[in-house]
Design an enzyme around this catalytic site. Structure first.
Site, PDB file in Angstrom:
ATOM      1  N   ASN A   1       0.835  -1.198   0.000  1.00  0.00           N
ATOM      2  CA  ASN A   1       0.000   0.000   0.000  1.00  0.00           C
ATOM      3  C   ASN A   1       0.873   1.252   0.000  1.00  0.00           C
ATOM      4  O   ASN A   1       0.614   2.204  -0.737  1.00  0.00           O
ATOM      5  CB  ASN A   1      -0.895  -0.023   1.246  1.00  0.00           C
ATOM      6  CG  ASN A   1      -2.252   0.539   1.023  1.00  0.00           C
ATOM      7  OD1 ASN A   1      -2.793   0.477  -0.070  1.00  0.00           O
ATOM      8  ND2 ASN A   1      -2.827   1.092   2.069  1.00  0.00           N
TER       9      ASN A   1
ATOM     10  N   ILE B   1      -5.500   4.496  -7.578  1.00  0.00           N
ATOM     11  CA  ILE B   1      -5.445   3.236  -6.828  1.00  0.00           C
ATOM     12  C   ILE B   1      -5.684   3.696  -5.384  1.00  0.00           C
ATOM     13  O   ILE B   1      -4.780   4.245  -4.759  1.00  0.00           O
ATOM     14  CB  ILE B   1      -4.089   2.515  -6.965  1.00  0.00           C
ATOM     15  CG1 ILE B   1      -3.720   2.261  -8.431  1.00  0.00           C
ATOM     16  CG2 ILE B   1      -4.093   1.222  -6.147  1.00  0.00           C
ATOM     17  CD1 ILE B   1      -4.573   1.257  -9.162  1.00  0.00           C
ATOM     18  N   PRO B   2      -6.893   3.513  -4.875  1.00  0.00           N
ATOM     19  CA  PRO B   2      -7.319   4.218  -3.653  1.00  0.00           C
ATOM     20  C   PRO B   2      -6.762   3.677  -2.337  1.00  0.00           C
ATOM     21  O   PRO B   2      -7.497   3.213  -1.457  1.00  0.00           O
ATOM     22  CB  PRO B   2      -8.839   4.093  -3.716  1.00  0.00           C
ATOM     23  CG  PRO B   2      -9.068   2.790  -4.414  1.00  0.00           C
ATOM     24  CD  PRO B   2      -7.965   2.681  -5.430  1.00  0.00           C
ATOM     25  N   CYS B   3      -5.451   3.780  -2.157  1.00  0.00           N
ATOM     26  CA  CYS B   3      -4.832   3.331  -0.906  1.00  0.00           C
ATOM     27  C   CYS B   3      -5.290   4.181   0.282  1.00  0.00           C
ATOM     28  O   CYS B   3      -5.202   3.737   1.418  1.00  0.00           O
ATOM     29  CB  CYS B   3      -3.312   3.310  -1.023  1.00  0.00           C
ATOM     30  SG  CYS B   3      -2.584   4.885  -1.474  1.00  0.00           S
ATOM     31  N   HIS B   4      -5.831   5.359   0.002  1.00  0.00           N
ATOM     32  CA  HIS B   4      -6.343   6.204   1.097  1.00  0.00           C
ATOM     33  C   HIS B   4      -7.583   5.596   1.747  1.00  0.00           C
ATOM     34  O   HIS B   4      -7.959   5.994   2.837  1.00  0.00           O
ATOM     35  CB  HIS B   4      -6.650   7.626   0.586  1.00  0.00           C
ATOM     36  CG  HIS B   4      -7.698   7.695  -0.461  1.00  0.00           C
ATOM     37  ND1 HIS B   4      -7.429   7.441  -1.804  1.00  0.00           N
ATOM     38  CD2 HIS B   4      -9.021   7.966  -0.391  1.00  0.00           C
ATOM     39  CE1 HIS B   4      -8.553   7.569  -2.498  1.00  0.00           C
ATOM     40  NE2 HIS B   4      -9.529   7.888  -1.670  1.00  0.00           N
TER      41      HIS B   4
END
Length: 161
Positions: free
Chosen positions: A116, A125-128
């Site tokens: 991540n 790429i929604p690592c949040h």
């Protein structure tokens, strides 16, 4: 030889540097710049223009998914994790353990966290959207304050279900 291009997007939470080729975007990262310096030129590939426009729509609350071509650069495990992140719905969160379970590797929670942190395609790429098992915000390369802002932003623009 592949030519690389950059353009800066001035978001509400700081300058985002978009990098790519004529074919795809390979990096969308928050910058420490106080203002954008990489601007559009006649040679700027359409894919960078499209990425810029889609990020703008995201920050304005109109876009919940991204459709421009991008390229994942990492190990096969990292790519597996990043593909799993794309399954997290807009405005929702998953835990690192849920990501590990989704890739059928429940013992890989720490490795998921590491992958991540190496994501070079912020927001897209929604690592949040990944949080700790106790519901707290943990680790975000762009800073926890940005992670919190992004999650609040998505909650305020989510579609009524």
């Amino acid at each position: 030889m592949t030519t690389n291009y950059k353009v800066d997007y001035e978001s509400p939470i700081g300058v985002i540097e978009i990098a790519g080729t004529h074919e795809a975007i390979y990096s969308i990262l928050f910058s420490e710049k106080t203002e954008g310096v990489n601007v559009f030129h006649a040679e700027t590939p359409p894919v960078l223009v499209e990425c810029y426009n889609q990020l703008d729509e995201y920050f304005k609350g109109y876009r919940h998914e991204f459709t421009f071509p991008y390229q994942l650069e990492g190990t096969s495990f990292q790519k597996t994790v990043w593909n799993a992140l794309n399954k997290i719905p807009y405005s929702k969160t998953w835990t690192y353990k849920e990501i590990a379970l989704s890739i059928e590797n429940e013992k890989a929670v720490r490795a998921v966290g590491s992958a991540n942190g190496k994501n070079k395609l912020s927001i897209v790429i929604p690592c949040h959207r990944v949080i700790g098992s106790n519901g707290t915000l943990t680790g975000y390369a762009g800073g926890l304050w940005r992670k919190e802002w992004l999650l609040q932003h998505e909650k305020s623009y989510k579609k009524v279900e």
